[in-house]
Design a protein around this motif. Structure first.
Motif, PDB file in Angstrom:
ATOM      1  N   LEU A 109      60.775   5.007  58.376  1.00 41.04           N
ATOM      2  CA  LEU A 109      62.041   5.363  57.728  1.00 41.04           C
ATOM      3  C   LEU A 109      62.527   6.731  58.214  1.00 41.04           C
ATOM      4  O   LEU A 109      63.723   6.932  58.448  1.00 41.04           O
ATOM      5  N   ILE A 110      61.597   7.669  58.369  1.00 40.41           N
ATOM      6  CA  ILE A 110      61.962   8.994  58.883  1.00 40.41           C
ATOM      7  C   ILE A 110      62.445   8.881  60.320  1.00 40.41           C
ATOM      8  O   ILE A 110      63.454   9.483  60.706  1.00 40.41           O
ATOM      9  N   TRP A 111      61.737   8.095  61.123  1.00 44.69           N
ATOM     10  CA  TRP A 111      62.100   7.930  62.530  1.00 44.69           C
ATOM     11  C   TRP A 111      63.470   7.272  62.678  1.00 44.69           C
ATOM     12  O   TRP A 111      64.242   7.610  63.574  1.00 44.69           O
ATOM     13  N   LEU A 112      63.789   6.335  61.772  1.00 40.73           N
ATOM     14  CA  LEU A 112      65.083   5.648  61.823  1.00 40.73           C
ATOM     15  C   LEU A 112      66.201   6.457  61.164  1.00 40.73           C
ATOM     16  O   LEU A 112      67.359   6.049  61.209  1.00 40.73           O
ATOM     17  N   GLY A 113      65.836   7.572  60.542  1.00 39.49           N
ATOM     18  CA  GLY A 113      66.844   8.403  59.886  1.00 39.49           C
ATOM     19  C   GLY A 113      67.284   7.866  58.532  1.00 39.49           C
ATOM     20  O   GLY A 113      68.317   8.283  58.001  1.00 39.49           O
ATOM     21  N   LYS A 114      66.510   6.959  57.954  1.00 42.51           N
ATOM     22  CA  LYS A 114      66.839   6.392  56.637  1.00 42.51           C
ATOM     23  C   LYS A 114      66.216   7.255  55.540  1.00 42.51           C
ATOM     24  O   LYS A 114      65.359   6.815  54.770  1.00 42.51           O
ATOM     25  N   ILE A 115      66.669   8.499  55.457  1.00 44.51           N
ATOM     26  CA  ILE A 115      66.073   9.452  54.524  1.00 44.51           C
ATOM     27  C   ILE A 115      66.200   8.969  53.086  1.00 44.51           C
ATOM     28  O   ILE A 115      65.271   9.104  52.280  1.00 44.51           O
ATOM     29  N   TRP A 116      67.335   8.395  52.748  1.00 36.07           N
ATOM     30  CA  TRP A 116      67.590   7.983  51.368  1.00 36.07           C
ATOM     31  C   TRP A 116      66.627   6.902  50.888  1.00 36.07           C
ATOM     32  O   TRP A 116      66.421   6.723  49.686  1.00 36.07           O
ATOM     33  N   MET A 117      65.996   6.176  51.835  1.00 33.51           N
ATOM     34  CA  MET A 117      65.120   5.069  51.461  1.00 33.51           C
ATOM     35  C   MET A 117      63.704   5.506  51.123  1.00 33.51           C
ATOM     36  O   MET A 117      62.935   4.722  50.553  1.00 33.51           O
ATOM     37  N   ILE A 118      63.335   6.748  51.430  1.00 33.54           N
ATOM     38  CA  ILE A 118      61.941   7.157  51.285  1.00 33.54           C
ATOM     39  C   ILE A 118      61.485   7.095  49.836  1.00 33.54           C
ATOM     40  O   ILE A 118      60.450   6.495  49.518  1.00 33.54           O
ATOM     41  N   ILE A 119      62.247   7.712  48.923  1.00 32.92           N
ATOM     42  CA  ILE A 119      61.840   7.733  47.511  1.00 32.92           C
ATOM     43  C   ILE A 119      61.797   6.317  46.921  1.00 32.92           C
ATOM     44  O   ILE A 119      60.785   5.926  46.334  1.00 32.92           O
ATOM     45  N   PRO A 120      62.866   5.506  47.053  1.00 29.64           N
ATOM     46  CA  PRO A 120      62.775   4.145  46.490  1.00 29.64           C
ATOM     47  C   PRO A 120      61.693   3.302  47.141  1.00 29.64           C
ATOM     48  O   PRO A 120      61.064   2.468  46.489  1.00 29.64           O
TER      49      PRO A 120
END
Length: 272
Positions: A68-79
């Motif tokens: 998720l970090i590598w793809l830039g999906k920061i908002w998805m980390i917590i959920p």
């Protein structure tokens, strides 16, 4: 003249028998305590094999967050981290089989356990996996929906900025409140349909719908006890995620073994 169709009606004994729904028992807090002791004993009996399944689950979680970090999906980390324990029941299949064999005094090695796990794809367990992953997908999607509605104007370009927005702004507090309520509902649904369904499917020849209905009956007939068990699982799993998912190496196996023993107490043995 005799009818050509005479005697064409098949005898009644050729009709496949309908399987009776499993009977549900009343369980108490003492059953949870006894199941935890039995689950911990199973873990100590085969610690390396049990820990292996916990390690796989932890590594998958680490790689998932890293992707998720590598793809830039920061908002998805917590959920993703919060929803990650939702798929734990499916990940614990091998642990259920280990407890089943230990309970019967059967010897086993890696090949026996992995073979049983591989064979589950030919049975109803695959449908339960679909149900589990679908609810996890719904969880991620609804988080994205509320993110777009509530935090659409919030600036964050990295993980620290996202945390600051979520935890230190009024919009973030609203997002957390709604997300927590929605997550609680989805977690309750998934817990209700899987808490004994997974070990039941491993233990008996039944369909996934019957297994889910049995699981729901266990929860509705023992609401306080099962809510307590759900709380124990949730708190333990979430705390296990804090040290970079590594706590799961120990907690997932213990909870998985315990779930098997609680299933044995909550569902009456099959007749015959």
């Amino acid at each position: 003249m005799a009818s050509k169709t005479a005697g064409s009606t098949p005898p009644n004994n050729l009709t496949p028998p309908q399987r009776a729904m499993p009977k549900v028992n009343k369980v108490t807090a003492g059953d949870i305590t006894a199941s935890l002791k039995a689950g911990f004993s199973d873990f100590l009996t085969r610690p390396f094999m049990s820990g292996f399944f916990g390690l796989l689950y932890a590594v998958f979680g680490i790689l998932f967050v890293w992707s998720l970090i590598w793809l830039g999906k920061i908002w998805m980390i917590i959920p993703a981290v919060v929803g990650f324990p939702l798929v734990a029941p499916f990940a614990a299949t091998g642990l259920y089989e280990m407890s089943r064999r230990l309970q019967k005094g059967e010897s086993f090695g890696w090949s026996e356990i992995l073979t049983v796990m591989a064979n589950q794809r030919k049975r109803e367990m695959g449908w339960m996996a679909f149900v589990t992953l679908f609810i996890f997908w719904v969880w991620i999607y609804q988080v994205r929906l509320w993110l777009a509605i509530i935090l659409q104007d919030a600036p964050f370009s990295d993980f620290d900025g996202f945390l600051n927005t979520v935890f230190f702004t009024p919009q973030g507090w609203t997002f957390l409140a709604i997300g927590t309520c929605a997550g609680a509902i989805l977690s309750a649904v998934l817990f209700s349909v899987t808490v004994v369904a997974m070990p039941l499917l491993l233990d008996r020849e039944t369909n996934f719908v019957s297994a889910m209905l049995t699981s729901i009956r266990v929860v509705t007939e023992n609401p306080v006890v099962m809510l307590t068990w759900a709380a124990i699982i949730s708190v333990t799993m979430l705390l296990s995620l804090v040290p970079a998912f590594l706590g799961l190496i120990f907690t997932l196996p213990i909870l998985g073994h315990t779930t098997w023993h609680l299933y044995q107490r909550a569902v009456a043995p099959a007749e015959g």
